[in-house]
Enzyme design. Structure first.
Site, mmCIF file in Angstrom:
data_model
loop_
_atom_site.group_PDB
_atom_site.id
_atom_site.type_symbol
_atom_site.label_atom_id
_atom_site.label_comp_id
_atom_site.label_asym_id
_atom_site.label_seq_id
_atom_site.Cartn_x
_atom_site.Cartn_y
_atom_site.Cartn_z
ATOM 1 N N HIS A 1 -8.753 41.058 -14.549
ATOM 2 C CA HIS A 1 -9.846 39.972 -15.404
ATOM 3 C C HIS A 1 -9.802 39.208 -15.080
ATOM 4 C CE1 HIS A 1 -8.973 44.565 -17.362
ATOM 5 N NE2 HIS A 1 -10.351 45.083 -17.381
ATOM 6 N N TYR B 1 -7.512 49.420 -8.351
ATOM 7 C CA TYR B 1 -7.267 48.325 -9.874
ATOM 8 C C TYR B 1 -5.977 47.552 -9.864
ATOM 9 C CZ TYR B 1 -8.786 47.262 -14.432
ATOM 10 O OH TYR B 1 -9.944 47.022 -15.331
ATOM 11 N N GLU C 1 -13.422 45.000 -11.299
ATOM 12 C CA GLU C 1 -13.933 44.458 -12.575
ATOM 13 C C GLU C 1 -15.561 43.487 -12.333
ATOM 14 O OE1 GLU C 1 -13.176 43.796 -15.670
ATOM 15 O OE2 GLU C 1 -12.444 45.637 -15.366
ATOM 16 N N ASP D 1 -1.871 41.776 -16.080
ATOM 17 C CA ASP D 1 -3.249 42.049 -16.173
ATOM 18 C C ASP D 1 -3.550 42.735 -14.266
ATOM 19 O OD1 ASP D 1 -5.752 42.604 -16.724
ATOM 20 O OD2 ASP D 1 -6.519 40.439 -15.326
ATOM 21 N N HIS E 1 -17.447 51.477 -13.475
ATOM 22 C CA HIS E 1 -16.529 52.127 -13.186
ATOM 23 C C HIS E 1 -15.987 52.905 -12.945
ATOM 24 C CE1 HIS E 1 -13.554 48.113 -14.117
ATOM 25 N NE2 HIS E 1 -13.951 48.239 -14.806
ATOM 26 N N HIS F 1 -20.878 48.431 -18.146
ATOM 27 C CA HIS F 1 -19.460 47.839 -17.655
ATOM 28 C C HIS F 1 -18.239 49.503 -17.313
ATOM 29 C CE1 HIS F 1 -15.780 45.045 -16.479
ATOM 30 N NE2 HIS F 1 -15.509 46.204 -17.429
ATOM 31 N N GLU F 2 -18.291 50.009 -18.157
ATOM 32 C CA GLU F 2 -17.561 51.008 -18.418
ATOM 33 C C GLU F 2 -17.909 52.298 -16.877
ATOM 34 O OE1 GLU F 2 -15.201 50.667 -19.050
ATOM 35 O OE2 GLU F 2 -14.696 49.491 -20.243
ATOM 36 N N ASP G 1 -23.879 46.057 -22.304
ATOM 37 C CA ASP G 1 -23.223 45.270 -20.870
ATOM 38 C C ASP G 1 -21.673 46.017 -21.338
ATOM 39 O OD1 ASP G 1 -23.447 41.325 -21.741
ATOM 40 O OD2 ASP G 1 -22.208 43.240 -22.602
#
Ligand code: L5W
Ligand code: ZN
Length: 519
Positions: free
Chosen positions: A434, A368, A377, A429, A357, A353-354, A349
């Site tokens: 996130h 972002y 995200e 952040d 992106h 996820h990456e 996962d």
């Protein structure tokens, strides 16, 4: 006095340029060509006067028959290259055998002189069999030979795409099974419909394929992942090694190692066998193919950009680097550390996820920062989680102590809000990318499984329908500055497109956003 130190006759035949015997699926179709090798280590005192070239000819003529030279060496061999090593003062000549003005494929030699100008060694092959009677006029043109090679390759892989190198066909003599054939040598080199690089030797009289061999071969490889699980994946055999290059998906999936440095992409991961032992690389590679397959099978999408984008991943980035990222070009994974995290490619996962992106950058390109960054995200968490489909956690396979990074079911477990009224509004952040992703992660969970949240009931539509709605919203509706309110509108509209305006899916999406306070 000329003293010969050693003469080695290597009678074994050598297949020039081909994969070693045993390379899976890469054996030539016919016998191997006859290039008996001779290696002579010499202390041959050259005549004091004369040019270096003259010394070489004197030497070759003096050796005569022991090198398979019948007659004058100059009539059969031509010097093609001269190199001088500035460090040692040694000189190195390359020569090529010609018969009737036509080069003999693979019949090349090197002759070496020490710093004093004396001959120190000879290596190479000279072909002798019945050269006088050889045909020297081709019946075919070079274009004919290229067509024959292309037709043969097409029989194997289907209609050929654009050649990667402009095809040429060169006349050679080619010794095989005791017969020296007049051939055209040509290369088929394409990426479509699948990567293929094949050397062809086409008989210049009959058009027969005398010999052919692949230089590039797609193979099924194996390896063990970070968590000790065995897996299979695609790799490529090229230039004597197996490499983590999957050529069967889009324009490829290539996996590199930064070898604990910070330079990218690093070196492609190689193995001498079809079994790969770099566990972080095995996971990054195998999981990237799973992510590719998910988007292809579910949504008909060919890689991140929909157009075959070459997926590059680098493992072993930095030292004890405990993160992973998409840098706009490729994915990068750190090794984690001995106490908290495994190498970051260990978790499907996280890999999902990456890579998502990357997909987001090619589609809605959500900024972002702030709410658009939190949606960015959340989209990565949703697809990362849904590609693995194991539970509702993100990053649980990454953690050495049984924890996770986020929970889509209960974002508050990992300090994320599960309601818009609790959103973070500070600037850390990137404005909470996130943190506030928890709000939409909860929407995904509620849609998938159903439930009552802050007194609002949501009927389950299932993971797959929920993911399809977010994919549709991402690709068709969202923009770089979309906020949560725009996301709600995009998701409802996507549910209408996919399931109809009066569908229960539309009703669920509407109540799910109501449940997290987004109107
Ligand atoms: C995984 C743990 C955190 C995902 N990136 C992330 O935006 C993570 C990097 C690696 O949230
Ligand atoms: Zn992320």
């Amino acid at each position: 006095m000329n003293k010969k130190l050693a003469i080695l006759f290597l009678g074994a035949t050598l297949l020039v340029g081909a994969a070693p015997v045993g390379a899976q699926g890469n054996q030539p179709d016919k016998s191997q060509a006859d290039f008996s090798q001779k290696i002579l280590v010499e202390e041959w005192k050259a005549p004091a006067s004369g040019s270096t070239e003259e010394k070489i000819w004197s030497y070759l003529n003096a050796q005569g028959e022991s090198l398979n030279i019948a007659g004058e060496a100059q009539d059969q061999l031509r010097i093609t290259k001269k190199l001088v090593d500035p460090k040692t003062g040694t000189q190195h000549y390359r020569l090529q055998q010609y018969i009737k003005g036509i080069p003999v494929y693979g019949a090349e030699q090197t002759v070496h002189l020490d710093a004093k100008g004396d001959i120190s060694s000879y290596l190479g092959s000279i072909v002798t069999n019945n050269t006088e009677s050889l045909e020297s006029l081709p019946k075919l043109s070079s274009a004919d030979a290229i067509s024959i090679a292309n037709a043969d390759a097409e029989k194997k892989i289907g209609k050929l795409g654009e050649p990667q190198k402009t095809p040429t066909a060169t006349l050679y003599y080619y010794p095989l099974d005791g017969v020296t054939h007049l051939v055209y040598f040509t290369e088929v080199n394409v990426l479509e419909p699948k990567p293929l690089r094949t050397h062809y030797f086409i008989d210049a009289t009959s058009g027969d394929v005398v010999q052919k061999y692949d230089l590039l071969e797609e193979v099924a490889a194996t390896g063990t992942g970070v968590l000790g699980d065995s897996k299979t994946f695609e790799a490529t055999f090229a230039s004597g090694a197996y490499t983590l290059k999957d050529a069967t998906r889009g324009n490829g999936i290539h996996t590199f190692s930064a070898n604990n440095s910070s330079s990218l992409p690093g070196t492609v991961v190689k193995s001498t066998t079809t079994n790969f032992t770099d566990r972080a690389a095995v996971d990054a590679h195998a999981y990237a193919s799973k992510v590719y397959d998910y988007y292809f099978n579910k949504f008909g999408r060919n890689s991140l950009d929909g157009n075959g984008f070459l997926i590059k991943s680098t493992v072993h980035y930095g030292y004890n680097y405990s993160n992973a990222f998409w840098n706009g070009v490729q994915i990068v994974y750190g090794d984690g550390n001995s106490t908290t995290y495994y190498p970051f490619s260990a978790d499907l996962d996280v890999v999902g996820h990456e890579l998502t992106h990357g997909l987001t950058e090619f589609t809605a390109n959500l900024n972002y920062y702030g709410e658009s960054g939190a949606i960015n995200e959340s989209i990565s968490d949703i697809f990362g989680n849904n590609i693995q489909k194991k539970n509702w956690l993100l990053g649980d396979d990454l953690h050495r102590q049984g924890k996770a990074i986020r929970s889509l079911q209960n974002p508050t477990l990992y300090n994320q809000p599960d309601h818009y009224s609790n959103r973070y509004t500070g600037s850390s952040d990137n404005g909470g990318v996130h943190i506030n992703s928890g709000i939409n992660n909860k929407v995904f969970y509620l849609l998938s499984e159903g439930g009552t949240h802050y007194n609002v009931n949501v009927n389950a539509i299932g993971r797959e329908a929920a993911a399809a709605i977010f994919y549709h919203a991402l690709v068709y509706y969202l923009t770089p500055t979309s906020n949560f309110s725009a996301l709600r509108a995009a998701a409802i509209q996507s549910a209408k497109d996919l399931y109809g305006a009066n569908s229960f899916q539309v009703a669920s999406v509407t109540s799910a956003y109501q449940a997290v306070g987004v109107n």
